[in-house]
Each structure stands twice: as C-alpha cells, then as structure tokens.
Design a protein around this motif. Structure first.
Motif, PDB file in Angstrom:
ATOM      1  N   PHE A  40       0.838  -1.212   0.000  1.00  0.00           N
ATOM      2  CA  PHE A  40       0.000   0.000   0.000  1.00  0.00           C
ATOM      3  C   PHE A  40       0.866   1.253   0.000  1.00  0.00           C
ATOM      4  CE2 PHE A  40      -3.532  -2.564   2.108  1.00  0.00           C
ATOM      5  CZ  PHE A  40      -4.315  -2.601   0.971  1.00  0.00           C
ATOM      6  N   ASP A  41       1.911   1.237   0.810  1.00  0.00           N
ATOM      7  CA  ASP A  41       2.810   2.401   0.898  1.00  0.00           C
ATOM      8  C   ASP A  41       3.448   2.711  -0.460  1.00  0.00           C
ATOM      9  OD1 ASP A  41       2.233   2.356   3.621  1.00  0.00           O
ATOM     10  OD2 ASP A  41       4.146   1.438   4.181  1.00  0.00           O
ATOM     11  N   VAL A  42       3.967   1.680  -1.093  1.00  0.00           N
ATOM     12  CA  VAL A  42       4.613   1.845  -2.399  1.00  0.00           C
ATOM     13  C   VAL A  42       3.609   2.373  -3.422  1.00  0.00           C
ATOM     14  CG1 VAL A  42       5.643   0.551  -4.323  1.00  0.00           C
ATOM     15  CG2 VAL A  42       6.446   0.166  -1.987  1.00  0.00           C
ATOM     16  N   CYS A  43       2.397   1.839  -3.408  1.00  0.00           N
ATOM     17  CA  CYS A  43       1.361   2.296  -4.348  1.00  0.00           C
ATOM     18  C   CYS A  43       0.963   3.739  -4.075  1.00  0.00           C
ATOM     19  CB  CYS A  43       0.138   1.387  -4.275  1.00  0.00           C
ATOM     20  SG  CYS A  43       0.411  -0.225  -5.030  1.00  0.00           S
ATOM     21  N   LEU A  44       0.935   4.135  -2.823  1.00  0.00           N
ATOM     22  CA  LEU A  44       0.612   5.518  -2.480  1.00  0.00           C
ATOM     23  C   LEU A  44       1.637   6.484  -3.064  1.00  0.00           C
ATOM     24  CD1 LEU A  44      -1.288   7.375  -0.839  1.00  0.00           C
ATOM     25  CD2 LEU A  44       0.263   7.043   1.090  1.00  0.00           C
ATOM     26  N   TRP A  45       2.922   6.170  -2.878  1.00  0.00           N
ATOM     27  CA  TRP A  45       3.982   7.001  -3.462  1.00  0.00           C
ATOM     28  C   TRP A  45       3.892   6.994  -4.986  1.00  0.00           C
ATOM     29  CZ3 TRP A  45       7.399  10.373  -1.367  1.00  0.00           C
ATOM     30  CH2 TRP A  45       7.551  10.369   0.022  1.00  0.00           C
ATOM     31  N   ALA A  46       3.635   5.826  -5.569  1.00  0.00           N
ATOM     32  CA  ALA A  46       3.534   5.730  -7.032  1.00  0.00           C
ATOM     33  C   ALA A  46       2.383   6.581  -7.550  1.00  0.00           C
ATOM     34  CB  ALA A  46       3.352   4.269  -7.458  1.00  0.00           C
ATOM     35  N   ALA A  47       1.259   6.528  -6.861  1.00  0.00           N
ATOM     36  CA  ALA A  47       0.108   7.340  -7.273  1.00  0.00           C
ATOM     37  C   ALA A  47       0.471   8.827  -7.237  1.00  0.00           C
ATOM     38  CB  ALA A  47      -1.090   7.057  -6.372  1.00  0.00           C
ATOM     39  N   PHE A  48       1.211   9.214  -6.220  1.00  0.00           N
ATOM     40  CA  PHE A  48       1.655  10.608  -6.139  1.00  0.00           C
ATOM     41  C   PHE A  48       2.510  10.979  -7.345  1.00  0.00           C
ATOM     42  CE2 PHE A  48       5.341  13.256  -5.062  1.00  0.00           C
ATOM     43  CZ  PHE A  48       4.706  14.491  -5.018  1.00  0.00           C
ATOM     44  N   TYR A  49       3.517  10.175  -7.663  1.00  0.00           N
ATOM     45  CA  TYR A  49       4.396  10.488  -8.797  1.00  0.00           C
ATOM     46  C   TYR A  49       3.607  10.569 -10.106  1.00  0.00           C
ATOM     47  CZ  TYR A  49       8.354   9.370  -5.728  1.00  0.00           C
ATOM     48  OH  TYR A  49       9.257   9.340  -4.703  1.00  0.00           O
ATOM     49  N   TYR A  50       2.675   9.645 -10.257  1.00  0.00           N
ATOM     50  CA  TYR A  50       1.897   9.623 -11.491  1.00  0.00           C
ATOM     51  C   TYR A  50       0.949  10.825 -11.570  1.00  0.00           C
ATOM     52  CZ  TYR A  50      -1.330   8.110 -15.095  1.00  0.00           C
ATOM     53  OH  TYR A  50      -2.107   8.057 -16.222  1.00  0.00           O
TER      54      TYR A  50
END
Length: 150
Positions: free
Chosen positions: A62-72
C-alpha cells in the motif's frame, strides 16, 4: 520546493498511519490467538511466522502504491507502471537508476527512500517480536500468576 517537501511529509505520515493500523490489528489478532489457541502457535510456529511476514508485506505494498500514485498524479513520471516501478525501487532503497525523476522531483524521492528505510526497520522489529514470542515462549498463564519461569 517547499510544497513538494510538505507533500512528501504528508506521504510519510500516511504510510506511518497505514503501518500503525496494520501493526495494531495484527498484534491484536496475535494476542488473541495466544489466548485462545496457544497450542496452535506452539505446534506451527513456522506457519505463523510465514503468515506474519506476508501480512507485514501488505501495508508495504500500500505504501509503495501511495507514493507511485503521487508520482503519477503529479506527472513526475509518464505512466503508472513507471511510477510503481520507480516507487518500489526507491522505497526498498535498491535504487537501480534506470528510471529517474526530473531535477524538480529528486528531493522528494529521497524522502521516499528514508520512509522505506524506516518502515522496513519497523516491520523487521515486528517480525522479530513475533518470532521471539513463538520460539521462546513462556506459559502466559504462569506469567499471569506472577511466576516468571513460565
């Protein structure tokens, strides 16, 4: 730059919240199992350890996906796939360097790496706490009676 760093701080706060939620729920379930099914824990410590490790990976995803969503969403990376890959490599501090952020976003990525380092340390501590309880068990009833030998 201040706004980006504030966002990074918010993402760190969000990931810590996610970890704390999973930690609390997992430890509550473990304590309940210690109380209700101590025989299961003593007979299947490897199975419980594997389940606990897998459980602790879930909030990290979840943490990794949260950061990824931010970058995207911030358009720092062109696709969600690139953002997810970059986030995974950064959060785990592997840092291959095959996908990099523009100069404007680089500092934010360092906060993700610090965040991952802290979260993995926390998860490792939780793993060790459960492993110690499983493999170096004392009788909880004896501990409740005040007998430290268990």
């Amino acid at each position: 730059m201040i706004l980006r760093l504030a966002i990074a701080g918010g993402l760190i706060a969000a990931t810590v919240t996610i970890q704390a939620f999973f930690m609390s729920a997992g430890l509550r379930a473990f304590r309940q199992m210690e109380k209700d099914r101590p025989d299961f824990l003593s007979h299947y410590p490897t199975l419980v350890t594997v389940a606990w490790v897998i459980y602790l990976i879930i909030p990290i995803l979840f943490d990794v996906c949260l950061w990824a969503a931010f970058y995207y969403l911030a358009q720092a990376l062109p696709s969600f796939e690139d953002a997810l890959y970059f986030s995974t490599v950064t959060f785990t501090t592997v840092g291959y360097g095959d996908i990099v952020l523009d100069r404007d976003w680089r500092q934010v990525a360092t906060f993700e790496a610090i965040n991952g380092w802290i979260i993995f340390g926390w998860a490792t501590a939780l793993m060790m706490a459960v492993i110690q309880r499983l493999y170096f068990r004392t009788d909880p009833q004896a501990m409740d009676d005040g007998d430290p030998k268990g």
